[in-house]
Design a protein around this motif. Structure first.
Motif, PDB file in Angstrom:
ATOM      1  N   VAL A  68     -17.256 -30.869   4.740  1.00 19.79           N
ATOM      2  CA  VAL A  68     -18.496 -31.308   4.018  1.00 19.79           C
ATOM      3  C   VAL A  68     -18.882 -32.443   4.424  1.00 19.79           C
ATOM      4  O   VAL A  68     -20.038 -32.772   4.595  1.00 19.79           O
ATOM      5  N   ASP A  69     -17.942 -33.449   4.772  1.00 25.41           N
ATOM      6  CA  ASP A  69     -18.425 -34.821   5.382  1.00 25.41           C
ATOM      7  C   ASP A  69     -19.072 -34.697   6.704  1.00 25.41           C
ATOM      8  O   ASP A  69     -19.994 -35.248   6.984  1.00 25.41           O
ATOM      9  N   LEU A  70     -18.524 -34.019   7.460  1.00 28.62           N
ATOM     10  CA  LEU A  70     -19.017 -33.547   8.780  1.00 28.62           C
ATOM     11  C   LEU A  70     -20.444 -32.781   8.697  1.00 28.62           C
ATOM     12  O   LEU A  70     -21.326 -33.358   9.438  1.00 28.62           O
ATOM     13  N   SER A  71     -20.673 -32.033   7.886  1.00 28.94           N
ATOM     14  CA  SER A  71     -21.776 -31.330   7.524  1.00 28.94           C
ATOM     15  C   SER A  71     -22.930 -32.290   7.079  1.00 28.94           C
ATOM     16  O   SER A  71     -23.912 -32.320   7.741  1.00 28.94           O
ATOM     17  N   ASN A  72     -22.636 -33.292   6.295  1.00 28.35           N
ATOM     18  CA  ASN A  72     -23.470 -34.220   5.928  1.00 28.35           C
ATOM     19  C   ASN A  72     -23.849 -35.183   6.709  1.00 28.35           C
ATOM     20  O   ASN A  72     -25.083 -35.674   6.979  1.00 28.35           O
ATOM     21  N   GLU A  73     -22.927 -35.468   7.784  1.00 29.99           N
ATOM     22  CA  GLU A  73     -23.147 -36.382   8.870  1.00 29.99           C
ATOM     23  C   GLU A  73     -24.439 -35.467   9.580  1.00 29.99           C
ATOM     24  O   GLU A  73     -25.291 -36.322  10.013  1.00 29.99           O
TER      25      GLU A  73
END
Length: 96
Positions: A68-73
């Protein structure tokens, strides 16, 4: 690697010898990679600008929250709305 007509690439974890080669695929529209390979592309600012869609391949035995953090980035780089997280706390009571 010279594949100007390649529009879709899905690579299983550990199958790419050099993820940065993906940046040379100028016609790529969809890309699915594991988080490690996405991290390589993001850190090098080498994500193809031609992408219309992307997918992060997270295996069942891996915690999905870092994805999710990677997606948000990734979403932030294209000025897209971020994924929101909602934490629910409470007691569901005893199991029947």
């Amino acid at each position: 690697m010279n594949l100007p007509r390649l529009r879709t690439l899905r690579a299983e974890p550990g199958t790419l010898a050099e993820p940065l080669e993906i940046s040379r695929l100028t016609g790529l529209e969809f890309l699915e990679l594991c988080p490690k390979d996405w991290r390589v592309l993001l850190d090098a600012d080498a994500v193809p600008r031609s992408l219309h869609a992307a997918s992060i391949n997270v295996r069942n035995d891996v915690d999905p929250l870092p994805a999710v953090d990677l997606s948000n980035e990734m979403l932030a780089r294209w000025d897209r709305p971020l994924i929101t997280r909602t934490v629910l706390e409470g007691n569901l009571g005893p199991l029947p």
